[in-house]
Design a protein around this motif. Sequence first.
Motif, PDB file in Angstrom:
ATOM      1  N   PHE A  98      24.576  -3.532  25.356  1.00  8.97           N
ATOM      2  CA  PHE A  98      24.406  -4.767  24.989  1.00  8.97           C
ATOM      3  C   PHE A  98      24.051  -5.052  23.593  1.00  8.97           C
ATOM      4  N   GLY A  99      24.249  -6.320  23.033  1.00 16.17           N
ATOM      5  CA  GLY A  99      23.806  -6.654  21.747  1.00 16.17           C
ATOM      6  C   GLY A  99      22.335  -7.340  21.966  1.00 16.17           C
ATOM      7  N   LEU A 100      21.592  -7.256  20.828  1.00 15.75           N
ATOM      8  CA  LEU A 100      20.373  -7.733  21.114  1.00 15.75           C
ATOM      9  C   LEU A 100      20.441  -9.633  21.066  1.00 15.75           C
ATOM     10  N   GLU A 101      21.450  -9.998  20.580  1.00 14.43           N
ATOM     11  CA  GLU A 101      21.822 -11.668  20.767  1.00 14.43           C
ATOM     12  C   GLU A 101      21.684 -11.966  22.120  1.00 14.43           C
ATOM     13  N   SER A 102      22.309 -11.045  23.132  1.00 12.97           N
ATOM     14  CA  SER A 102      22.245 -11.364  24.343  1.00 12.97           C
ATOM     15  C   SER A 102      21.254 -11.233  25.306  1.00 12.97           C
ATOM     16  N   VAL A 103      20.041 -10.979  24.773  1.00 13.81           N
ATOM     17  CA  VAL A 103      18.567 -10.642  25.274  1.00 13.81           C
ATOM     18  C   VAL A 103      17.884 -11.710  25.101  1.00 13.81           C
ATOM     19  N   MET A 104      17.281 -12.391  26.283  1.00 14.53           N
ATOM     20  CA  MET A 104      16.236 -13.146  26.367  1.00 14.53           C
ATOM     21  C   MET A 104      14.882 -12.502  26.591  1.00 14.53           C
ATOM     22  N   ALA A 105      13.917 -12.702  25.940  1.00 13.57           N
ATOM     23  CA  ALA A 105      12.299 -12.096  25.967  1.00 13.57           C
ATOM     24  C   ALA A 105      11.198 -12.956  26.027  1.00 13.57           C
ATOM     25  N   PHE A 106      10.110 -12.559  27.056  1.00 10.55           N
ATOM     26  CA  PHE A 106       8.931 -13.334  27.025  1.00 10.55           C
ATOM     27  C   PHE A 106       7.690 -12.460  26.599  1.00 10.55           C
TER      28      PHE A 106
ATOM     29  N   ILE B  92      23.676 -14.554  28.363  1.00 12.06           N
ATOM     30  CA  ILE B  92      22.479 -13.702  28.718  1.00 12.06           C
ATOM     31  C   ILE B  92      22.968 -12.301  29.480  1.00 12.06           C
ATOM     32  N   ARG B  93      22.687 -11.236  29.124  1.00 12.79           N
ATOM     33  CA  ARG B  93      22.966  -9.987  29.712  1.00 12.79           C
ATOM     34  C   ARG B  93      21.551  -9.188  30.026  1.00 12.79           C
TER      35      ARG B  93
ATOM     36  N   ARG C 211      13.314  -9.632  17.467  1.00  9.86           N
ATOM     37  CA  ARG C 211      14.754  -8.955  17.390  1.00  9.86           C
ATOM     38  C   ARG C 211      15.785  -9.721  18.344  1.00  9.86           C
ATOM     39  N   VAL C 212      15.080 -10.270  19.367  1.00  7.35           N
ATOM     40  CA  VAL C 212      16.219 -10.499  20.261  1.00  7.35           C
ATOM     41  C   VAL C 212      16.746 -12.146  19.893  1.00  7.35           C
ATOM     42  N   GLY C 213      17.880 -12.321  20.750  1.00  7.20           N
ATOM     43  CA  GLY C 213      18.476 -13.689  20.351  1.00  7.20           C
ATOM     44  C   GLY C 213      17.920 -14.985  21.107  1.00  7.20           C
ATOM     45  N   HIS C 214      16.906 -14.663  22.122  1.00  4.67           N
ATOM     46  CA  HIS C 214      16.403 -15.883  22.958  1.00  4.67           C
ATOM     47  C   HIS C 214      14.958 -15.579  23.299  1.00  4.67           C
ATOM     48  N   PRO C 215      14.093 -15.657  22.256  1.00  5.58           N
ATOM     49  CA  PRO C 215      12.603 -15.249  22.439  1.00  5.58           C
ATOM     50  C   PRO C 215      11.772 -16.448  22.880  1.00  5.58           C
TER      51      PRO C 215
END
Length: 256
Positions: free
Chosen positions: A204-212, A2-3, A224-228
């Motif tokens: 950063f790549g979207l796969e390294s993003v966590m979103a809430f 996660i970035r 779009r993100v890797g960790h929704p």
Amino acid sequence: MIRLIASDIDGTLLQNGAAEIPPVIFDHIHRLEKKGILFCPASGRQYTSLRRLFAPVADQVPFLCENGAVVYGPGNPGPILSKTVMDRALSEKLCEDILALPEAEILISGADTSYLCPKSPDLENQIRWFLGNRTTVCPTPADVPEDIIKVSAYCPRNLEKIQTALFPKWEKHFRCAVAGEVWLDFTLADKGLGVQRLCEALGFGLESVMAFGDNYNDVSMLDRVGHPYLMENAAPELRTRFPTRCRNVAEVLETL
């Protein structure tokens, strides 16, 4: 790895009528920054409003504002990393349609100013004092002196009725979203585009993003993100779409 962590505010970080960000969130932001993980508020709110909410960390984090229509980098003030401008003639016509509805008011967003053409003096108080926005009253939408990046309909009553009146006509021109219990938003951007452009700017790549998120205006970001993560109190149709859910953002941040 996660970035970046992008989080909605109303209904996600702020729940059950809360008006202030829980202090533990700021503790996590400081801790995660030391681990190379950046936190980004992602909201339909204005930059000035978000900086006030996140005052203890306001110079350290980027801000995804106006549902992704403008993205600011860290700093005081931070640089604008992305701005998506609406067609002027179309946006003014949209404003006219909203003003023609007796139960709706408009909020027109520039990069960091909310422009109001209020039918009632209560609207300015609501926007300035409750949301903490920088506001200016204009006689008409045509008097807005800068690029328009978002138009919002404020619907304290009959939101679904107003949505039915506006969305079928305007969804061919703009992204239309329910943005809370009393707001409908119209933009050319969305939170998904905003987080994508922030990632491009930061490398950063979207796969390294966590979103809430918790509402329909968060879907493009969560998709779009890797960790929704979807909040447990979200609408049932969203809960079937996003299986990874949580009750409290801080509880997830503690695991990082």
